[in-house]
Every structure is written in structure tokens, then in C-alpha cells.
Design an enzyme around this catalytic site. Structure first.
Site, PDB file in Angstrom:
ATOM      1  N   PRO A 213       0.609  -0.881  -0.365  1.00  0.00           N
ATOM      2  CA  PRO A 213      -0.089   0.045  -0.061  1.00  0.00           C
ATOM      3  C   PRO A 213       0.570   1.019   0.010  1.00  0.00           C
ATOM      4  O   PRO A 213       2.055   1.673   0.918  1.00  0.00           O
ATOM      5  CB  PRO A 213      -1.232   0.238   1.648  1.00  0.00           C
ATOM      6  CG  PRO A 213      -0.699  -1.227   2.014  1.00  0.00           C
ATOM      7  CD  PRO A 213       0.766  -1.861   1.204  1.00  0.00           C
ATOM      8  N   ASN A 214      -0.039   1.977  -0.493  1.00  0.00           N
ATOM      9  CA  ASN A 214       0.764   3.671  -1.329  1.00  0.00           C
ATOM     10  C   ASN A 214       2.330   3.531  -1.837  1.00  0.00           C
ATOM     11  O   ASN A 214       2.952   4.568  -1.977  1.00  0.00           O
ATOM     12  CB  ASN A 214       0.965   4.338   0.732  1.00  0.00           C
ATOM     13  CG  ASN A 214       0.157   4.109   1.016  1.00  0.00           C
ATOM     14  OD1 ASN A 214      -1.397   4.866   0.499  1.00  0.00           O
ATOM     15  ND2 ASN A 214      -0.550   3.925   1.736  1.00  0.00           N
TER      16      ASN A 214
ATOM     17  N   ARG B 175       4.930  11.263  -2.574  1.00  0.00           N
ATOM     18  CA  ARG B 175       4.688  10.440  -0.806  1.00  0.00           C
ATOM     19  C   ARG B 175       6.003  10.951  -0.019  1.00  0.00           C
ATOM     20  O   ARG B 175       6.770  10.484  -0.711  1.00  0.00           O
ATOM     21  CB  ARG B 175       4.282   9.437  -1.437  1.00  0.00           C
ATOM     22  CG  ARG B 175       4.029   8.514   0.282  1.00  0.00           C
ATOM     23  CD  ARG B 175       4.052   6.957   0.681  1.00  0.00           C
ATOM     24  NE  ARG B 175       3.993   6.537   1.122  1.00  0.00           N
ATOM     25  CZ  ARG B 175       4.256   5.675   1.736  1.00  0.00           C
ATOM     26  NH1 ARG B 175       4.477   4.662   1.144  1.00  0.00           N
ATOM     27  NH2 ARG B 175       4.077   4.827   3.249  1.00  0.00           N
TER      28      ARG B 175
ATOM     29  N   TYR C  48      11.291   9.116   1.856  1.00  0.00           N
ATOM     30  CA  TYR C  48      11.310   8.420   0.459  1.00  0.00           C
ATOM     31  C   TYR C  48      11.819   8.547  -1.019  1.00  0.00           C
ATOM     32  O   TYR C  48      11.946   7.405  -1.722  1.00  0.00           O
ATOM     33  CB  TYR C  48       9.553   7.122   0.211  1.00  0.00           C
ATOM     34  CG  TYR C  48       8.826   6.570   1.446  1.00  0.00           C
ATOM     35  CD1 TYR C  48       9.575   5.582   2.273  1.00  0.00           C
ATOM     36  CD2 TYR C  48       8.000   7.121   1.751  1.00  0.00           C
ATOM     37  CE1 TYR C  48       8.771   5.116   3.762  1.00  0.00           C
ATOM     38  CE2 TYR C  48       6.999   6.777   3.187  1.00  0.00           C
ATOM     39  CZ  TYR C  48       7.824   5.950   3.522  1.00  0.00           C
ATOM     40  OH  TYR C  48       7.108   5.591   4.775  1.00  0.00           O
TER      41      TYR C  48
ATOM     42  N   ASN D  91       8.522  -5.892  -1.029  1.00  0.00           N
ATOM     43  CA  ASN D  91       7.663  -4.438   0.314  1.00  0.00           C
ATOM     44  C   ASN D  91       6.240  -4.550   0.480  1.00  0.00           C
ATOM     45  O   ASN D  91       5.782  -3.258  -0.010  1.00  0.00           O
ATOM     46  CB  ASN D  91       8.453  -2.995  -0.680  1.00  0.00           C
ATOM     47  CG  ASN D  91       8.375  -2.190   0.804  1.00  0.00           C
ATOM     48  OD1 ASN D  91       8.243  -2.458   1.463  1.00  0.00           O
ATOM     49  ND2 ASN D  91       8.820  -0.536   0.249  1.00  0.00           N
TER      50      ASN D  91
ATOM     51  N   ALA E  99       2.925  -0.273   4.725  1.00  0.00           N
ATOM     52  CA  ALA E  99       2.808  -0.801   6.477  1.00  0.00           C
ATOM     53  C   ALA E  99       1.815  -1.934   6.697  1.00  0.00           C
ATOM     54  O   ALA E  99       2.010  -1.969   8.513  1.00  0.00           O
ATOM     55  CB  ALA E  99       1.680   0.347   6.790  1.00  0.00           C
TER      56      ALA E  99
ATOM     57  N   GLU F 271      11.985  -9.167   2.151  1.00  0.00           N
ATOM     58  CA  GLU F 271      11.171  -8.570   2.586  1.00  0.00           C
ATOM     59  C   GLU F 271      12.706  -7.076   2.162  1.00  0.00           C
ATOM     60  O   GLU F 271      13.737  -6.772   2.587  1.00  0.00           O
ATOM     61  CB  GLU F 271      11.267  -8.938   3.727  1.00  0.00           C
ATOM     62  CG  GLU F 271      10.519  -7.536   3.713  1.00  0.00           C
ATOM     63  CD  GLU F 271      10.381  -7.885   5.839  1.00  0.00           C
ATOM     64  OE1 GLU F 271       9.952  -8.271   6.088  1.00  0.00           O
ATOM     65  OE2 GLU F 271       9.758  -6.514   6.639  1.00  0.00           O
TER      66      GLU F 271
ATOM     67  N   HIS G 224      12.448  -2.379   2.029  1.00  0.00           N
ATOM     68  CA  HIS G 224      12.182  -1.288   2.668  1.00  0.00           C
ATOM     69  C   HIS G 224      13.085   0.018   1.850  1.00  0.00           C
ATOM     70  O   HIS G 224      14.463  -0.501   1.995  1.00  0.00           O
ATOM     71  CB  HIS G 224      11.939  -1.107   4.526  1.00  0.00           C
ATOM     72  CG  HIS G 224      10.865  -2.365   4.773  1.00  0.00           C
ATOM     73  ND1 HIS G 224       9.772  -2.087   4.428  1.00  0.00           N
ATOM     74  CD2 HIS G 224      11.119  -2.784   5.316  1.00  0.00           C
ATOM     75  CE1 HIS G 224       9.277  -3.634   4.993  1.00  0.00           C
ATOM     76  NE2 HIS G 224      10.227  -4.141   5.671  1.00  0.00           N
TER      77      HIS G 224
ATOM     78  N   ARG H  33      12.859   4.621  13.225  1.00  0.00           N
ATOM     79  CA  ARG H  33      11.898   5.269  12.736  1.00  0.00           C
ATOM     80  C   ARG H  33      10.802   5.407  14.030  1.00  0.00           C
ATOM     81  O   ARG H  33      11.936   4.750  14.820  1.00  0.00           O
ATOM     82  CB  ARG H  33      10.944   5.070  10.971  1.00  0.00           C
ATOM     83  CG  ARG H  33      12.375   5.185  10.181  1.00  0.00           C
ATOM     84  CD  ARG H  33      10.998   5.322   8.552  1.00  0.00           C
ATOM     85  NE  ARG H  33      10.500   5.943   8.817  1.00  0.00           N
ATOM     86  CZ  ARG H  33       9.017   5.276   7.879  1.00  0.00           C
ATOM     87  NH1 ARG H  33       9.599   4.754   7.202  1.00  0.00           N
ATOM     88  NH2 ARG H  33       8.586   6.648   7.519  1.00  0.00           N
TER      89      ARG H  33
ATOM     90  N   ARG I 119       7.364   0.701  13.539  1.00  0.00           N
ATOM     91  CA  ARG I 119       8.077  -0.092  12.581  1.00  0.00           C
ATOM     92  C   ARG I 119       8.876  -0.667  12.586  1.00  0.00           C
ATOM     93  O   ARG I 119       9.494  -1.316  11.798  1.00  0.00           O
ATOM     94  CB  ARG I 119       8.459   1.545  11.301  1.00  0.00           C
ATOM     95  CG  ARG I 119       7.386   2.280  10.913  1.00  0.00           C
ATOM     96  CD  ARG I 119       7.871   3.152  10.287  1.00  0.00           C
ATOM     97  NE  ARG I 119       7.034   4.498   9.825  1.00  0.00           N
ATOM     98  CZ  ARG I 119       5.261   4.282   8.982  1.00  0.00           C
ATOM     99  NH1 ARG I 119       5.373   3.414   7.851  1.00  0.00           N
ATOM    100  NH2 ARG I 119       4.434   6.072   9.342  1.00  0.00           N
TER     101      ARG I 119
END
Ligand code: DQA
Length: 146
Positions: free
Chosen positions: A10-11, A18, A23, A74, A77, A98, A100, A107, A111
Site C-alpha cells: 500500500p501507498n 509521497r 522515501y 515491500n 505498512a 523483504e 524497505h 523510525r 516500524r
């Protein structure tokens, strides 16, 4: 030829615009173009999937089993709380790496927990768009050594 599926949650479709301070300004399309170039250099085949929906990501993971040699993922969230995605990763035999963009350990405290990481082959976090490229390289290595 090693086949790798690169999945984004998502996102991540909004990358580039964003929270650029977190990012960066590279879009998901730019990342996918860089991955396609790197895959060609590695003589690997790469495909892409992005969804904002948990169930769609789970369906894509289940469908990837047997069709790909590795998945670079990725989960956005969902990383921090989706036991359904964790179970999906644990349920398939295709190895999942995985990734990121941000360093999730540096952070907010929520997270720093990945419920997905314990069932992944490994995790790459904190290198911006390069995290995806490093993930692809790891995926190709895994596929070749399988
Ligand atoms: C992210 C980190 C997550 O915490 C966040 O929810 C994202 C992006 C990353 O790539 O750094 O959506 O997965």
C-alpha cells in the site's frame, strides 16, 4: 532463466511524491525500470505487482508459488501488523526477500517490528530505491543456488 516477482504494497504507488524526505523522489515506475535493466544484466526475468489491498497481495503471493524462483516484497505498512501476509509468506515455498526504502529500525517504534521478516529469506532496509535492486540481486543469487 531465474524468474523474480517484485511486489509492492500500500501507498508505494505514490512513490516520488509521497513523503519525499523519507522515501525520496524516485517513482515506482522509475524503480521498476531500474530493476528491468538490472535483471537484463543478470540474465534474469522480472515482473511487477503493486496493490493497496491485503487480499490482493496474498492472492499474488499464492499465485507466485511455482511460477517464480523468488519474490522481492515491500509490504509497506502491512509489514508491521499483517499476520495474514506473514501466514501467506510462510505458506508458499517460493523464497521471499523483504525490502524497505527507509530504515524501518531507525523510525517510529511501531516500524521497528516486522511480523513478516521471521518467515522471509532475508530483509534489506534503508537504502532507498537501491533496496529493491539489492533485493533483486539477492533473489537471483538465491534462485541460482537453489
Ligand atoms: C516502507 C516502510 C513502512 O513502514 C511504510 O509503511 C511504507 C514504506 C519502506 O519501504 O520504507 O509504506 O515499507
Amino acid at each position: 532463466m531465474i524468474r523474480v516477482l517484485v511486489m509492492s504494497g500500500p501507498n508505494l504507488n505514490l512513490l516520488g511524491g509521497r513523503e519525499p524526505d523519507v522515501y525520496g523522489t524516485t517513482s515506482l515506475g522509475d524503480i521498476e525500470a531500474a530493476l528491468s535493466s538490472r535483471a537484463a544484466e543478470l540474465d534474469a526475468q522480472v515482473s511487477f505487482a503493486q496493490s493497496n489491498h491485503e487480499g490482493v497481495l496474498i492472492d499474488a503471493l499464492q499465485a507466485a508459488d511455482g511460477q517464480y524462483d523468488a519474490v522481492v516484497f515491500n509490504p509497506g505498512a502491512f509489514t508491521h501488523y499483517s499476520y495474514a501476509i506473514r501466514d501467506a509468506v510462510a505458506s508458499v515455498s517460493v523464497p521471499v526477500i523483504e525490502v524497505h526504502l527507509s530504515n524501518i529500525s531507525a523510525r517510529e517504534s511501531f516500524r521497528s517490528v516486522s511480523v513478516i521478516a521471521p518467515v522471509c529469506a532475508g530483509q534489506i532496509s534503508g537504502f532507498g530505491a537501491a533496496s529493491y535492486v539489492l533485493g533483486l540481486e539477492a533473489a537471483v543469487d538465491l534462485g541460482r543456488s537453489a
